[in-house]
Design an enzyme around this catalytic site. Structure first.
Site, PDB file in Angstrom:
ATOM      1  N   GLU A   5       0.810  -1.220   0.000  1.00  0.00           N
ATOM      2  CA  GLU A   5       0.000   0.000   0.000  1.00  0.00           C
ATOM      3  C   GLU A   5       0.844   1.272   0.000  1.00  0.00           C
ATOM      4  O   GLU A   5       0.461   2.278  -0.604  1.00  0.00           O
ATOM      5  CB  GLU A   5      -0.965  -0.004   1.187  1.00  0.00           C
ATOM      6  CG  GLU A   5      -2.183  -0.905   1.022  1.00  0.00           C
ATOM      7  CD  GLU A   5      -1.894  -2.371   1.319  1.00  0.00           C
ATOM      8  OE1 GLU A   5      -0.748  -2.698   1.717  1.00  0.00           O
ATOM      9  OE2 GLU A   5      -2.807  -3.200   1.162  1.00  0.00           O
TER      10      GLU A   5
ATOM     11  N   HIS B 189     -11.256  -5.308  10.112  1.00  0.00           N
ATOM     12  CA  HIS B 189     -11.749  -5.076   8.749  1.00  0.00           C
ATOM     13  C   HIS B 189     -13.091  -4.353   8.708  1.00  0.00           C
ATOM     14  O   HIS B 189     -13.645  -4.179   7.639  1.00  0.00           O
ATOM     15  CB  HIS B 189     -11.921  -6.403   8.005  1.00  0.00           C
ATOM     16  CG  HIS B 189     -10.648  -7.077   7.598  1.00  0.00           C
ATOM     17  ND1 HIS B 189      -9.896  -7.827   8.446  1.00  0.00           N
ATOM     18  CD2 HIS B 189      -9.991  -7.127   6.417  1.00  0.00           C
ATOM     19  CE1 HIS B 189      -8.846  -8.320   7.807  1.00  0.00           C
ATOM     20  NE2 HIS B 189      -8.862  -7.913   6.573  1.00  0.00           N
TER      21      HIS B 189
HETATM   22  C1  TPP Z   1      -2.273  -4.497   4.372  1.00  0.00           C
HETATM   23  C2  TPP Z   1      -3.248  -5.438   3.762  1.00  0.00           C
HETATM   24  N1  TPP Z   1      -3.494  -5.357   2.431  1.00  0.00           N
HETATM   25  C3  TPP Z   1      -4.351  -6.207   1.833  1.00  0.00           C
HETATM   26  C4  TPP Z   1      -5.009  -7.173   2.558  1.00  0.00           C
HETATM   27  C5  TPP Z   1      -6.010  -8.114   1.883  1.00  0.00           C
HETATM   28  N2  TPP Z   1      -5.527  -9.483   1.842  1.00  0.00           N
HETATM   29  C6  TPP Z   1      -5.917 -10.395   2.737  1.00  0.00           C
HETATM   30  S1  TPP Z   1      -5.216 -11.880   2.466  1.00  0.00           S
HETATM   31  C7  TPP Z   1      -4.368 -11.328   1.129  1.00  0.00           C
HETATM   32  C8  TPP Z   1      -3.486 -12.248   0.350  1.00  0.00           C
HETATM   33  C9  TPP Z   1      -2.307 -12.721   1.125  1.00  0.00           C
HETATM   34  O1  TPP Z   1      -1.537 -13.579   0.344  1.00  0.00           O
HETATM   35  P1  TPP Z   1      -0.316 -14.378   0.951  1.00  0.00           P
HETATM   36  O2  TPP Z   1       0.488 -13.496   1.823  1.00  0.00           O
HETATM   37  O3  TPP Z   1       0.384 -15.031  -0.156  1.00  0.00           O
HETATM   38  O4  TPP Z   1      -0.965 -15.452   1.914  1.00  0.00           O
HETATM   39  P2  TPP Z   1      -1.903 -16.662   1.519  1.00  0.00           P
HETATM   40  O5  TPP Z   1      -3.282 -16.137   1.493  1.00  0.00           O
HETATM   41  O6  TPP Z   1      -1.461 -17.179   0.212  1.00  0.00           O
HETATM   42  O7  TPP Z   1      -1.695 -17.641   2.617  1.00  0.00           O
HETATM   43  C10 TPP Z   1      -4.651  -9.988   0.910  1.00  0.00           C
HETATM   44  C11 TPP Z   1      -4.107  -9.192  -0.177  1.00  0.00           C
HETATM   45  C12 TPP Z   1      -4.750  -7.207   3.951  1.00  0.00           C
HETATM   46  N3  TPP Z   1      -5.352  -8.098   4.747  1.00  0.00           N
HETATM   47  N4  TPP Z   1      -3.860  -6.357   4.506  1.00  0.00           N
END
Ligand code: TPP
Ligand code: TPP
Ligand code: MG
Ligand code: MG
Lengths: 326, 343, 326, 343
Positions: free
Chosen positions: C56, C125
């Site tokens: 972000e 959230h």
């Molecule tokens: C700062 C922030 N930006 C965006 C999100 C939305 N978000 C929740 S889970 C996720 C994906 C995370 O991917 P990864 O780190 O690869 O973990 P995985 O879900 O694959 O275990 C996102 C973008 C968030 N929770 N926090």
């Protein structure tokens, strides 16, 4: 018995004494504890007193994790605006983890920072950010205006089992004031009447308390008796004491360094509007920073910030409105 | 042999002149605290010691390339063509300042001379630079953006996030990490994991699979070569690079932080003031980039001693005028503050 | 003539049409534009429509830099709370750079995000963060409550030469409403009276407008005529329209999903306390989220959030207070 | 030969059992959306596919070591000894939930079983883990802290800042980067500069001069070896390591995001739903860590087919009870919400 102490010194003494009292208190931040000659390092060693990189997210995040595993970190952040690069840690992590865990963890940590550098630090270093933190459930916010409060609130902050943002105003750094001997503590959520008066209530925090007291002095010479109330903590906010004062005086001026809609004044005004409406003999008035960023050059900077004169004239205007209404 | 071997004598002289101007300008800023107390407010940060790095970098610019420095930003606009008077006037709070007195030392901006803004918050300007490069890419302006930031700033998340995005998007941006061994009062060995391990900071480039090089930032020609290669890479669409430019800052971080009305001044460098390390400071001074480059240009016959002196004299004369102009310029009117909040 | 459109669709249409109109508008964010089949990618190509990593600070920082070099970025941030990890960019960079440059640069960009996920998204959230942004000089904040406003405010946001935070309420995503044909624009700083009434003014934003309108409907059945005012943008805030309404009704209820001291309601209350005091026939009342984080489990979540019933009873209580006072 | 070669048969059986429990638990969470619509609210994220990585990592733990997962956190507490009933009850919004219904799927916490909290905001939990390790260091508890986070999360500034600080402070923490090739709907080749260049994500460790290794996260023994080495390093005071554990998540990111009252469910995996890449998904399924480990244990004589079936059956029976318990548990009282705001 009381000793004279500078505002900044009172804070340092409180941290030192708390560290002596409780070995779980640690203290770290940027540009501190550089060498073994540092007084804190000398007293408490390099485990408990540390220097950090310019990594506010990690600094505060680490404090939160450490707090959950038994420490009571005090993080030195220098300027409150630096928290903004990591603001999630302040308002969306520290105060929420306990609640989300159903009360299983606690997060006792203190985010300490100066603020309100109204001395040519310009647009990004002179702001007041407390408005963004004062309404966050789980978070406490202290904003002392005297040496005694600075010491007592820091002690309370460190002993508190919740995350606390402790904001000390730059312009008060070297102000001297009496500090009670011994284990002087100022409880959170208890406003202080810095000056008693009968004609008008002035609510102000930090540097604005000083300016309001000066204004009150000036008003006194003209026969106007102003009561100056300092909430001391913005969260929890002692609405009762403020409303009680308004009940007595019937008039209210709110002074805040921040621009109006980013001020604590507006929130306090809202509370009084709901809970103190019937006591008001005239509309309240806010004296806040103008709706601009803080400019660098002195004449412009002074122009946008609240001043003694602006406070005096606001008081007179709420008194005049009263007169007209009677 | 690097591209710097093809620099014309005129260009070399220009480079020396710019280095000399930065040094003299910063000296005058520093002296202001003694000679005209109160004229400069807040916190001012000087670029003495960085001259070879700044000028060696900016000498590689093409017309219209943009520059985004950190809050330690006096040197860049001087090289880019901003009037030194307007820069000093800004630092002196004047209406004639390049930001009309709104920004001050930490926030110089002169988009007309390709310096959009400088942010006072660590690391954030790195992202702004990448953003300007994104605009250049979309609008196909051919611009390369030069992003300057300190060793300390490379520990801020913004640095890391931005370099990854710039690499993924192949943005035309050059990241110049100005490693002057200190972030404020903190020696780099107290805060950077690479430095502690004895590794170069340019190794951070591995996290983004982009080129990372370390260069002697006290030699403008070596800086020129490294930055030029990075700029050419950016210009040809291959994406960003990280150039670690190593030099030493000669002044302390900034004027001492005092609360008004307590007067403020520049103290001793942190090496001495904080760490008691006189040897480190002396070694750095013995390696003064300006003296070295002057000697080099005289040694290679680009300048005679007399030429060099002439440049130095004219720079001093310019800065006399600059200080005079700034001192005599009017302050803004209080109500000016209401301008520019919204476009 | 008006078409029916879902709230989310109205936003998408506005962005699409603005991108068609102005080639300097770009649109990017996480988890969008994954493939060439994406409708935005198909229309505008991969230069102007991009996917980003979870970064972000870089996402918004890049928007700011791009805005200063000729683009008009719209950044998709999904949830307003994700801005907090990069809050400096929102409140200490985007809105300040123009001012600090003495008016030399402009930073036209839109930070778009959903908010108020009051559907079991729990403590981190479900929050409303506008209070932290509405008082920042240089920053504009839009909070639409209908499809028409969603479209018109997005158009205005993209055309605005200043940074704009555009917050769309999750719970309104699939609500349908009429949207005017053509180049429908809603100017910033103009509140909208969503329902006319004479007995009480209800000020509410986003989802709370919907709840307030439902409450007004219920009150109407009991013979109480409530006027519902929607500021639509919190910065600039149209205090005049609100005060005018209070002048007419003499009573004020403020509804806000956020906890009291982190609400826009408190700030608006403060403004009315100063500028509309003489019109008030009874103390105003705020209906806000309770002073807790938002819990996961449905019974608890409902309990802490404002509801139709709470609004109805607040209205009745300000009317009763009036009655008592007369 | 790694340390895993010394694992007892009991431990290996335990590992298989835990993997099986995670899988079955997640299957039941997923089925809940079909069988009991509305019982789970918000956004739930499953760990199927991660079993070998989770269990291989946690099998290296010493008593009192702490675990800080991301929001995709169902699996860890099951292995740590939290009652599966309490975990399911939490996800089902019940008062009997491990967080009494306050946290839900994304915010499991059970400090009594060494899982202090999970943050729903990307990257921030990495810093919390390092903080817990700092406390362990100061208080000399001997604890190692295990930090789990996704490939996508490694693009958040918090990751970078924390790893540098952990390296500088030599904190006893192991960073396990769970690379499942996706962050939500985004394939890693769209967002990670290392991945795009064909480099491993463990290369990010170079930015901190700490060890970085990449391991097959579908093999619990390989994970064990890599994580064990990192944990021993941490325990002996040498500081943090980065372990990239590569596996595939079998379920999509989470249940589809719909607005109430529109029902929500799990759709197809993004590989198919978004990218139309059935082959990728099929290959991953052919490489199912649980099937592989089962076959391995039978092949090496640790388990007979009958033993394995017995474990599978008992796990299924356990999870039947778990769902029943959670379904029958009471919801919290509305006013319960006023608790726990302040300590
Ligand atoms: C700062 C922030 N930006 C965006 C999100 C939305 N978000 C929740 S889970 C996720 C994906 C995370 O991917 P990864 O780190 O690869 O973990 P995985 O879900 O694959 O275990 C996102 C973008 C968030 N929770 N926090
Ligand atoms: C986010 C943030 N944290 C802290 C600061 C305070 N600060 C201002 S300058 C500085 C040191 C920067 O050091 P470096 O990046 O090495 O640059 P140099 O001063 O050496 O040029 C610090 C910590 C800040 N401006 N922003
Ligand atoms: Mg430096
Ligand atoms: Mg992933």
């Amino acid at each position: 018995m009381a000793r004279e102490m500078m505002f900044a010194e009172a804070i340092a003494v409180a941290i030192t004494e708390e560290m002596q009292r409780d070995p779980s208190v640690v203290f770290y931040g940027q540009n501190m504890a550089m060498t073994d000659r540092d007084p804190f390092v000398r007293k408490f060693g390099k485990d408990r007193v540390r220097i950090t990189p310019i990594s506010e997210t990690a600094e505060m995040g680490i404090a939160i994790g450490a707090a959950m595993n038994g420490l009571r970190p005090v993080v030195e952040l220098y300027m409150a605006e630096f928290m903004l690069v990591a603001f999630d840690e302040v308002i969306n992590e520290a105060p929420r983890l306990r609640y989300m865990s159903g009360g299983q963890v606690k997060v006792p940590c203190v985010f300490k920072a100066g603020f309100g550098f109204a001395a040519g630090w310009a647009g990004q270093h002179s702001n007041c950010t407390y408005h963004a933190m004062m309404g966050i459930p789980g978070l406490k916010v202290a904003v002392p205006s005297t040496s005694a409060d600075a010491m007592g609130l820091m002690r309370a902050a460190i002993r508190d089992d919740n995350p606390v943002v402790y904001l000390h105003h730059y312009m008060l750094t070297i102000d001297k004031g009496p500090v009670p001997e011994g284990d002087h503590i100022v409880p959170f959520g208890v406003a202080d009447i810095k000056r008693e008066g009968t004609d008008v209530t002035i609510v102000a925090t930090a540097w604005m308390v000083k300016k309001s007291l000066a204004a009150a002095e000036q008003l006194a010479k003209e026969g106007i008796s102003a009561e100056v109330v300092d909430p001391r903590t913005l969260a929890p906010l002692d609405v009762d004491t403020i409303v009680e004062s308004v009940k007595k005086t019937g008039r209210l001026v709110l002074v805040d360094q921040a621009p109006r809609h980013a001020s604590a004044a507006a929130v306090i005004a809202g509370e009084v509007a709901e809970h103190g409406f019937e006591y008001l003999k005239a509309p309240m008035k806010m004296v806040t920073g103008l709706n601009t960023s803080v400019p660098y050059s002195e004449p412009m900077e002074s122009y946008v910030l609240p001043s003694e004169e602006k406070i005096v004239s606001a008081v007179k205007s709420v008194l005049a409105r009263h007169a007209a209404a009677v | 042999m690097g591209a710097s071997s093809e620099l014309s004598n005129d260009k070399l002289k220009w480079m020396y002149t710019q280095m000399s101007r930065i040094r003299e300008f910063e000296e005058r800023v520093k002296r202001t605290f003694v000679e005209h107390p109160g004229v400069i407010r807040g916190h001012a940060h000087l670029g003495d010691g960085a001259e070879a790095s700044i000028v060696g970098s900016l000498a590689t610019r093409h017309e219209n390339d943009l520059v985004m420095p950190s809050y330690r930003c006096h040197g860049y606009p001087l090289v880019l063509g901003t009037s030194a008077k307007a820069v000093m006037a800004e630092i002196y709070q004047r209406k004639t300042g390049v930001c009309k007195g709104f920004g001050g030392s930490m926030h110089l901006a002169d988009p007309a001379h390709h310096l959009p803004t400088a942010s006072g918050i660590i690391g954030q300007g790195i992202a702004h630079a990448a953003g300007a490069a994104y605009a250049a890419q979309v609008k196909k302006t051919g611009q390369v953006v030069y992003s300057f930031f300190g060793d300390g700033s490379s520990k801020q998340g913004a640095f890391y996030e931005t370099l990854n995005m710039a690499a993924v998007w192949k943005l035309p941006v050059v990241f110049v990490l100005e490693n002057n061994e200190y972030q404020a009062y903190t020696h780099i060995k107290l805060e950077d994991a690479n430095a502690i391990a004895g590794d170069p900071l340019s190794q951070k480039a591995e996290a983004f699979s982009i080129p990372g090089v370390t260069v002697d930032g006290t030699d403008p020609l070596k800086v020129y070569d490294a930055v030029n290669e990075a700029a050419e890479r950016a210009r040809s669409g291959k994406g960003p690079s990280l150039v670690e430019s190593k030099f030493y800052r000669f002044s302390p971080h900034g004027n001492a932080i005092t609360v008004p009305p307590v007067p403020t001044q520049f103290q001793e460098h942190e090496a001495i003031e904080v760490y008691g390390n006189k040897a480190e400071f002396a070694a750095a001074q013995a390696n003064d980039p300006i003296k070295k480059f002057r000697a080099h240009l005289i040694g290679t016959g680009v300048l005679t001693e007399a030429d060099a002196k002439k440049i130095d004299d004219s720079v001093r004369a310019e800065m006399d005028e600059v200080v005079k102009f700034a001192l005599e310029s009017p302050l803004p009117a209080p109500e000016d503050a209401l301008n520019y909040v919204y476009a």
